[in-house]
Design an enzyme around this catalytic site. Structure first.
Site, PDB file in Angstrom:
ATOM      1  N   SER A  12      81.428 -45.204  73.429  1.00 16.03           N
ATOM      2  CA  SER A  12      81.244 -44.105  74.381  1.00 16.03           C
ATOM      3  C   SER A  12      79.912 -44.163  75.114  1.00 16.03           C
ATOM      4  CB  SER A  12      81.378 -42.763  73.649  1.00 16.03           C
ATOM      5  OG  SER A  12      80.472 -42.689  72.564  1.00 16.03           O
TER       6      SER A  12
ATOM      7  N   HIS B  84      75.481 -37.567  74.206  1.00 19.11           N
ATOM      8  CA  HIS B  84      75.693 -38.837  74.904  1.00 19.11           C
ATOM      9  C   HIS B  84      74.747 -38.908  76.097  1.00 19.11           C
ATOM     10  CE1 HIS B  84      79.486 -38.798  72.642  1.00 19.11           C
ATOM     11  NE2 HIS B  84      79.531 -40.106  72.857  1.00 19.11           N
TER      12      HIS B  84
END
Length: 297
Positions: free
Chosen positions: A56, A277
């Site tokens: 990711s 993230h």
């Protein structure tokens, strides 16, 4: 020669070059252009063929818009660092990065319609970029999920350290590093001409922590950072063992973790699929780091 025959002959002489020119235009082959399944090309792409792999952090999870026609499960954003690099340099790109990918997904399909990432490589591949390892042994999901859950129960203590002990660090040494070494060697074997750039993970939180942004208990901040440091060390060592390039993000990301307010490169907890993230600035910084590494290799 009669006037009529002279006029016909003259007309034929004028028509022949035109016919030849038309035939040449029709028969001329189209210029070969290397198509990219994920990045539209503007102008003539260079000869480089770029493959972007990984998890990711490579996929740009949380960033919109998503790469057209890519699996929704992969959450592959058009602003991930591989996509950015390819656009900057006019490279033909194959982007198979995918949220949730582990090192095993280099050789194994991840979801229906999402095959092994090594399938993206060929003898024509000249550049490979990726991040990998954070999902192995469920490292990040445990650090972010379990440690934030436990942190809310004892903000001033060290509940995650007490609960997990050396479980994660042992997994990094015995499972993650060997898998990464093997995986990086497989990448190099499948793309023998390519320069391979493995990017380390940017810091998630600062040395002092920020409970209001990431609810990790005060006594667990150093524990979580220690796990991340050991993971990056494992990625670096595996890259060295496999003969590929490690791109360090530790120094670059200092002061840009999720605790850094407007300067942050990491999205805080509770912000949907992009939580913990890299944001757009983080992905751009990762692209810059790879570009700098390319200049030195």
């Amino acid at each position: 020669m009669t006037r009529r025959r002279w006029m016909l002959l003259s007309a034929a002489v004028l028509v022949v070059p035109v016919v030849i020119a038309v035939v040449l235009v029709v028969r001329r082959p189209a210029e070969p252009v290397e198509a990219s399944p994920s990045t539209s090309q503007t102008g003539e792409p260079s000869a480089a063929v770029h493959a972007h792999l990984g998890d990711s952090y490579a996929a740009g999870t949380g960033l919109k818009p998503l790469v057209p026609d890519s699996s929704l499960l992969c959450q592959r954003g058009t602003a991930n660092f591989g996509e950015l690099l390819a656009r900057r340099r006019g490279w033909a790109l194959t982007d198979v990065s995918c949220a949730g990918a582990t090192t095993a997904n280099l050789q194994e399909g991840q979801y229906e319609g999402v095959g092994p990432q090594l399938d993206a490589l060929s003898p024509k591949t000249e550049t490979v970029t990726l991040t990998l390892g954070g999902n192995d042994a469920k490292l990040f999901s445990t650090v972010v999920g379990e440690c934030t859950r436990l942190g809310r129960t004892d903000p001033s203590g060290a509940p995650c350290r007490r609960s997990l002990g050396d479980t994660l660090t042992a997994a990094i040494s015995t499972q993650v590093r060997p898998a990464l070494t093997s995986g990086f060697r497989e990448i190099a074997a499948h793309a023998r001409r390519a320069r391979v750039f493995v990017v380390g993970y940017p810091w998630l939180l600062s040395a002092s922590g920020c409970f209001d942004v990431i609810p990790i208990a005060a006594g667990d901040v150093s524990y979580v950072r220690g796990v991340q440091r050991q993971l990056n060390d494992a990625v670096r060592e595996a890259a060295k063992d496999a003969g590929v390039v490690y791109v360090d993000m530790s120094r670059r990301s200092a002061g840009h973790d999720a605790c850094a307010g407007p300067a942050r490169w990491i999205t805080p907890v509770g912000k949907g699929v992009g939580s913990m993230h890299p944001n757009a600035a983080g992905q751009a910084a990762m692209a810059d780091a790879v570009a700098a590494a390319m200049a030195g290799h």
